[in-house]
Design a protein around this motif. Structure first.
Motif, PDB file in Angstrom:
ATOM      1  N   SER A 134     -13.216  -1.014  10.085  1.00  0.00           N
ATOM      2  CA  SER A 134     -12.850  -1.724   8.768  1.00  0.00           C
ATOM      3  C   SER A 134     -13.558  -3.042   8.771  1.00  0.00           C
ATOM      4  O   SER A 134     -13.874  -3.575   7.486  1.00  0.00           O
ATOM      5  CB  SER A 134     -11.307  -1.739   8.644  1.00  0.00           C
ATOM      6  OG  SER A 134     -10.941  -0.382   8.451  1.00  0.00           O
ATOM      7  N   SER A 191       0.850   0.457   5.203  1.00  0.00           N
ATOM      8  CA  SER A 191       1.108   1.522   4.075  1.00  0.00           C
ATOM      9  C   SER A 191       2.297   2.191   4.431  1.00  0.00           C
ATOM     10  O   SER A 191       2.411   3.514   4.198  1.00  0.00           O
ATOM     11  CB  SER A 191      -0.112   2.131   3.808  1.00  0.00           C
ATOM     12  OG  SER A 191      -0.285   2.962   5.180  1.00  0.00           O
ATOM     13  N   SER A 216      -7.638   2.799   3.690  1.00  0.00           N
ATOM     14  CA  SER A 216      -6.709   1.879   3.163  1.00  0.00           C
ATOM     15  C   SER A 216      -6.779   2.413   1.604  1.00  0.00           C
ATOM     16  O   SER A 216      -5.663   2.171   1.107  1.00  0.00           O
ATOM     17  CB  SER A 216      -6.660   0.501   3.338  1.00  0.00           C
ATOM     18  OG  SER A 216      -6.522   0.332   4.937  1.00  0.00           O
ATOM     19  N   ASN A 235      -3.581   2.802   6.575  1.00  0.00           N
ATOM     20  CA  ASN A 235      -3.324   1.529   6.547  1.00  0.00           C
ATOM     21  C   ASN A 235      -2.114   1.158   7.195  1.00  0.00           C
ATOM     22  O   ASN A 235      -0.936   1.669   6.873  1.00  0.00           O
ATOM     23  CB  ASN A 235      -3.039   1.036   5.144  1.00  0.00           C
ATOM     24  CG  ASN A 235      -2.943  -0.363   4.783  1.00  0.00           C
ATOM     25  OD1 ASN A 235      -2.698  -1.134   5.699  1.00  0.00           O
ATOM     26  ND2 ASN A 235      -3.525  -0.887   3.436  1.00  0.00           N
ATOM     27  N   SER A 269       0.746  -1.259   0.187  1.00  0.00           N
ATOM     28  CA  SER A 269      -0.082   0.119   0.065  1.00  0.00           C
ATOM     29  C   SER A 269       0.954   1.288  -0.102  1.00  0.00           C
ATOM     30  O   SER A 269       2.006   1.240   0.301  1.00  0.00           O
ATOM     31  CB  SER A 269      -0.714   0.128   1.191  1.00  0.00           C
ATOM     32  OG  SER A 269      -1.877  -1.103   1.064  1.00  0.00           O
TER      33      SER A 269
END
Lengths: 120, 318
Positions: free
Chosen positions: B105, A29, B116, A26, A15
């Motif tokens: 989520s 990420s 995300s 995330n 990510s």
């Protein structure tokens, strides 16, 4: 054919950047950022000399002043911000114009007092 | 069924959405992640493979299994107990993200946008490739920390530099901005500092005006942004007061392209920036999955809040 989102959801792609202040970015990420930290006092950093400073920052200049907000509070019951008289800011002549004079954000002027600097 | 709005306390666009949903009698709960953990309590349980429980803040108690959608509008960072050490704070912030963010989520609800997916869509080089894949015109672009590569690229056409991420930095308690810049001979004579990190250089696109295109599900709203000064002609973010707006009609290929782009990234919402060339061609510059729309909505009188509310209330993209 899988979309990019499909591939990401299946863990087939790494990510992108998540900023540390983003509450839900995330957790996977942090491309090449393991151990990276910005510290807590970067706001007081000094400007490096030419040659050291990243070229892309060489022309950085002070942002123009944003608008000074009148006092406001968050009304938990109505779930929006109100002025000292309890008038929702979106109904207030002072606050209600999202196109008010300011450059305190880099991506439009939805919330004049905020510094929306990560939101290019 | 409730719409959960994740937004900071001062966000006029979120205020407007709250009022809009209230008028439509759609239950909405607004929550700033800064309230967690000190002013909010999460109690979530996995049972029979599904998460249920409550998120409680103030006088509000949100049943997690009664949410229909979540609007993620740049909520604030968690505010952790001040007594924590820096190490404890770092750890606790991670646990909060993985715990609260993880539970939300895991809910079978529509996100606008899922954080995300927003993170995935933040890479500008990836944006440009996906945009091209979706049939959108994109400018030639160089990403480099090599001054020779910069000179070579700039030698073949007018070139601008622009940040890959936030165009600003805070130094000595002053906010500094570094917007798009057209390279000149003096720049090319002294590129010291290019090697310090990755830089983005892009071919200057001849410009009639710029456009911001807002995508909400399948709905597309376009605003023309017309610069009134030489500064805003290069980058309209330099001064909002020197801009004028119009309501152009994007070509069908652009409308299709931006919707397909969002689908590729798994985005329900996207704020696209285009340059419209004098010959009428629309050239994609970037897409901000969390970009602002409130001021555009007012400027061109477009029902963007309504379109977003439709999606949030339905819990699905039409």
């Amino acid at each position: 054919m899988l979309t990019y989102a499909d591939r990401a959801a299946r863990g087939l792609l790494s990510s992108a950047v998540a900023f540390e202040s983003d509450p839900f970015g995330n957790p996977g990420s942090r491309f090449a950022l393991a151990g990276f930290t910005t510290g807590t006092d970067i706001g007081t950093s000094l400007t490096s000399p030419v040659g050291t400073r990243p070229w892309g920052l060489r022309r950085a200049r002070p942002a123009r002043a944003g608008r000074t907000l009148a006092p406001w509070t968050y009304d938990e019951s109505r779930q929006l911000a109100v002025d000292v008289d309890g008038v929702p800011l979106i109904d207030s002549a002072v606050h209600g114009d999202p196109t008010a004079e300011t450059t305190s954000t880099t991506d439009g002027e939805d919330r004049p007092s905020s510094e929306d600097w990560d939101n290019d | 069924m409730t719409v959960l709005i994740l937004a900071p306390e001062h966000d006029l666009t979120a205020d407007r959405m709250v009022a809009h949903l209230q008028r439509r009698e759609v239950p909405a709960a607004r929550f700033d992640t800064a309230w967690f953990p000190q002013r909010a309590h999460l109690a979530a349980t996995l049972h029979d493979g599904a998460w249920a429980g409550t998120l409680t803040f103030g006088e509000r108690c949100v049943a997690l299994d009664e949410l229909r959608s979540i609007w993620y509008r740049s909520p604030s960072a968690f505010e952790l107990p001040p007594a924590l050490s820096p190490a404890e704070r770092h750890w606790a912030a991670g646990e909060a993200k993985l715990g609260l963010g993880g539970v939300l989520s895991a809910l079978p609800v529509l996100w606008v946008n899922q954080p995300s997916r927003v993170a995935d869509a933040a890479f500008k080089p990836l944006q440009l490739r996906v945009a091209a894949m979706c049939g959108l015109a994109v400018p030639e672009t160089l990403i480099t920390n090599d001054d020779t590569a910069v000179r070579c690229f700039a030698g073949t056409g007018e070139t601008v530099s622009k940040a890959l991420g936030a165009p600003s930095i805070r130094e000595q308690n002053i906010r500094m901005t570094a917007f798009t810049h057209v390279l000149d001979d003096a720049d090319l004579d002294d590129l010291r500092g290019v090697e310090a990190t990755a830089h983005q250089f892009q071919r200057w696109v001849p410009k009639d005006y710029e456009a911001r295109v807002i995508v909400v599900g399948a709905a597309v709203f376009a605003a023309g942004i017309h610069a009134g000064t030489s500064e805003t002609y290069v980058d309209w973010r330099n001064s909002y007061s020197d801009l004028a707006y119009s309501r152009p009609c994007p070509p069908e290929s652009v409308r299709d392209g931006v919707v397909r782009y969002c689908r590729e990234f798994g985005l329900v919402y996207g704020a696209f920036d285009f340059v419209v060339r004098p010959d009428g061609c629309w050239v994609f510059l970037e897409c901000n999955a969390g970009g602002q729309y409130g001021w555009i909505e007012d400027a061109i009188d477009a029902p963007i809040t309504t379109a977003l509310a439709d999606v949030l209330a339905a819990g699905a993209v039409p």
